[in-house]
Design a protein around this motif. Structure first.
Motif, PDB file in Angstrom:
ATOM      1  N   LYS A 143       0.731  -1.293   0.007  1.00 55.00           N
ATOM      2  CA  LYS A 143      -0.048  -0.128   0.097  1.00 55.00           C
ATOM      3  C   LYS A 143       1.020   1.117   0.001  1.00 55.00           C
ATOM      4  CE  LYS A 143      -4.360  -1.127   1.478  1.00 55.00           C
ATOM      5  NZ  LYS A 143      -5.367  -0.979   0.577  1.00 55.00           N
ATOM      6  N   ILE A 144       0.398   2.113  -0.820  1.00 48.69           N
ATOM      7  CA  ILE A 144       1.350   3.486  -0.740  1.00 48.69           C
ATOM      8  C   ILE A 144       0.306   4.312  -0.316  1.00 48.69           C
ATOM      9  CG2 ILE A 144       2.293   5.239  -2.167  1.00 48.69           C
ATOM     10  CD1 ILE A 144       2.956   2.800  -4.465  1.00 48.69           C
ATOM     11  N   VAL A 145       0.923   5.056   0.931  1.00 46.31           N
ATOM     12  CA  VAL A 145      -0.020   6.162   1.595  1.00 46.31           C
ATOM     13  C   VAL A 145       0.784   7.708   1.383  1.00 46.31           C
ATOM     14  CG1 VAL A 145      -1.071   4.607   3.161  1.00 46.31           C
ATOM     15  CG2 VAL A 145       1.114   5.605   3.686  1.00 46.31           C
ATOM     16  N   GLU A 146      -0.128   8.415   1.304  1.00 49.62           N
ATOM     17  CA  GLU A 146       0.380  10.006   1.283  1.00 49.62           C
ATOM     18  C   GLU A 146      -0.178  10.523   2.496  1.00 49.62           C
ATOM     19  OE1 GLU A 146       2.022  10.854  -1.449  1.00 49.62           O
ATOM     20  OE2 GLU A 146       1.663   9.053  -2.714  1.00 49.62           O
ATOM     21  N   ASP A 147       0.784  11.462   3.200  1.00 44.22           N
ATOM     22  CA  ASP A 147       0.513  12.217   4.081  1.00 44.22           C
ATOM     23  C   ASP A 147       1.283  13.582   4.284  1.00 44.22           C
ATOM     24  OD1 ASP A 147      -1.031  12.860   6.750  1.00 44.22           O
ATOM     25  OD2 ASP A 147       0.975  12.459   7.690  1.00 44.22           O
ATOM     26  N   GLY A 148       0.497  14.594   3.698  1.00 44.62           N
ATOM     27  CA  GLY A 148       1.120  15.860   3.439  1.00 44.62           C
ATOM     28  C   GLY A 148       2.271  15.651   2.221  1.00 44.62           C
ATOM     29  N   SER A 149       3.291  16.040   2.667  1.00 46.97           N
ATOM     30  CA  SER A 149       4.509  15.796   1.802  1.00 46.97           C
ATOM     31  C   SER A 149       5.168  14.629   1.820  1.00 46.97           C
ATOM     32  CB  SER A 149       5.612  16.802   2.019  1.00 46.97           C
ATOM     33  OG  SER A 149       6.241  16.787   3.215  1.00 46.97           O
ATOM     34  N   ASP A 150       4.769  13.675   2.795  1.00 46.59           N
ATOM     35  CA  ASP A 150       5.272  12.146   2.898  1.00 46.59           C
ATOM     36  C   ASP A 150       4.461  11.248   2.000  1.00 46.59           C
ATOM     37  OD1 ASP A 150       7.219  12.853   4.747  1.00 46.59           O
ATOM     38  OD2 ASP A 150       5.827  12.896   6.502  1.00 46.59           O
ATOM     39  N   SER A 151       5.199  10.341   1.392  1.00 52.56           N
ATOM     40  CA  SER A 151       4.506   9.323   0.543  1.00 52.56           C
ATOM     41  C   SER A 151       5.530   8.004   0.884  1.00 52.56           C
ATOM     42  CB  SER A 151       4.919   9.589  -1.104  1.00 52.56           C
ATOM     43  OG  SER A 151       4.424   8.465  -1.791  1.00 52.56           O
ATOM     44  N   ILE A 152       4.931   7.072   1.502  1.00 49.58           N
ATOM     45  CA  ILE A 152       5.419   5.770   2.166  1.00 49.58           C
ATOM     46  C   ILE A 152       4.866   4.748   1.413  1.00 49.58           C
ATOM     47  CG2 ILE A 152       5.816   4.705   4.251  1.00 49.58           C
ATOM     48  CD1 ILE A 152       5.498   7.414   5.456  1.00 49.58           C
ATOM     49  N   GLY A 153       5.393   3.575   0.992  1.00 50.23           N
ATOM     50  CA  GLY A 153       5.125   2.394   0.684  1.00 50.23           C
ATOM     51  C   GLY A 153       5.321   1.451   1.997  1.00 50.23           C
ATOM     52  N   VAL A 154       4.111   0.652   2.220  1.00 49.98           N
ATOM     53  CA  VAL A 154       4.156  -0.289   3.050  1.00 49.98           C
ATOM     54  C   VAL A 154       3.801  -1.572   2.375  1.00 49.98           C
ATOM     55  CG1 VAL A 154       2.959  -1.280   5.262  1.00 49.98           C
ATOM     56  CG2 VAL A 154       3.096   1.537   4.842  1.00 49.98           C
ATOM     57  N   PHE A 155       4.725  -2.604   2.919  1.00 50.54           N
ATOM     58  CA  PHE A 155       4.935  -4.062   2.120  1.00 50.54           C
ATOM     59  C   PHE A 155       4.807  -4.985   3.226  1.00 50.54           C
ATOM     60  CE2 PHE A 155       7.240  -0.922  -0.180  1.00 50.54           C
ATOM     61  CZ  PHE A 155       7.012  -1.255  -1.415  1.00 50.54           C
ATOM     62  N   ASN A 156       4.172  -6.079   2.890  1.00 49.80           N
ATOM     63  CA  ASN A 156       3.871  -7.200   3.710  1.00 49.80           C
ATOM     64  C   ASN A 156       4.725  -8.519   3.011  1.00 49.80           C
ATOM     65  OD1 ASN A 156       3.529  -9.788   4.850  1.00 49.80           O
ATOM     66  ND2 ASN A 156       1.307  -9.208   5.173  1.00 49.80           N
ATOM     67  N   VAL A 157       6.000  -8.516   3.520  1.00 49.97           N
ATOM     68  CA  VAL A 157       6.933  -9.584   3.118  1.00 49.97           C
ATOM     69  C   VAL A 157       7.107 -10.924   3.947  1.00 49.97           C
ATOM     70  CG1 VAL A 157       9.323 -10.056   2.485  1.00 49.97           C
ATOM     71  CG2 VAL A 157       8.608  -7.500   2.137  1.00 49.97           C
ATOM     72  N   GLY A 158       6.285 -11.823   3.290  1.00 51.01           N
ATOM     73  CA  GLY A 158       6.345 -13.242   4.268  1.00 51.01           C
ATOM     74  C   GLY A 158       5.598 -12.844   5.429  1.00 51.01           C
ATOM     75  N   GLY A 159       4.839 -12.186   5.549  1.00 53.23           N
ATOM     76  CA  GLY A 159       3.695 -12.172   6.860  1.00 53.23           C
ATOM     77  C   GLY A 159       4.398 -10.781   7.930  1.00 53.23           C
TER      78      GLY A 159
END
Length: 154
Positions: A55-71
Motif C-alpha cells: 500500500k502506498i500512503v500519502e500524508d502531506g509531503s510524505d509518501s510511504i510504501g508499506v509492504f507485507n514480506v512473508g507476513g
C-alpha cells in the motif's frame, strides 16, 4: 607449461567477495528502524495487506510504501534517491545470495524493490541499495495497533 588447471582468484577479488558477504549479512541481521519524530500514520487494517501486498500512503509531503514480506510489515520512503521516482511502484522480486561461481543461491524473494525508472534495487527491510554501499532509502517503523490497524511511525 603446467598441467594445473585450478582456478586462480584474481588479485583483490577475495576482498570484493568479503564485501558482498558482509552486505548480505547486514540484510540477514537487520533490526527494525527507529522512528524519527513519533508521528503515527494509520495505513489500513492488517487484513487488507496480505503477504506479497503493498500500500502506498500519502500524508502531506510524505509518501510511504508499506509492504507485507512473508507476513512481516515494512515501510520505505516512496522516493528513489537517484532521480526521485515513485520507488514503491516498482517491481518486487528476489535476488541471489553470494555463492560460488556458476552456482546460484536465490533468496530475499519479494524483499527487493526495483525502481520503475532506472532499475536501481533496494532491500525493503534495511533500505540498503544492492549496487552501492552508500545508497539507501529511508525506512520507517511499522506497528499493528490494538484495533488491528497498520501504523507507520514517521
Amino acid at each position: 607449461m603446467s598441467d594445473d588447471l585450478s582456478f586462480k582468484v584474481p588479485n583483490g577479488f577475495g576482498s570484493e567477495n568479503k564485501a558482498v558477504d558482509h552486505a548480505f549479512k547486514i540484510v540477514a541481521e537487520a533490526k527494525p528502524p527507529k522512528s524519527r519524530n513519533g508521528r503515527r500514520l494509520t495505513v489500513c487494517a492488517v487484513s487488507e495487506l496480505p503477504p506479497g501486498g503493498r500500500k502506498i500512503v500519502e500524508d502531506g509531503s510524505d509518501s510511504i510504501g508499506v509492504f507485507n514480506v512473508g507476513g512481516k510489515l515494512y515501510a520505505i520512503k516512496n522516493v528513489c534517491p537517484h532521480k526521485g521516482a515513485p520507488l514503491c511502484q516498482g517491481s518486487l522480486h528476489g535476488t541471489h545470495k553470494p555463492s560460488e561461481v556458476h552456482q546460484y543461491d536465490p533468496g530475499y524473494e519479494g524483499q527487493i524493490i526495483r525502481c520503475p525508472w532506472h532499475g536501481w534495487e533496494f532491500d525493503i527491510v534495511t533500505g540498503k541499495g544492492l549496487f552501492d554501499r552508500n545508497s539507501r532509502v529511508a525506512t520507517y517503523v511499522v506497528e499493528v495497533d490494538e484495533l488491528g490497524e497498520i501504523v507507520v511511525v514517521v
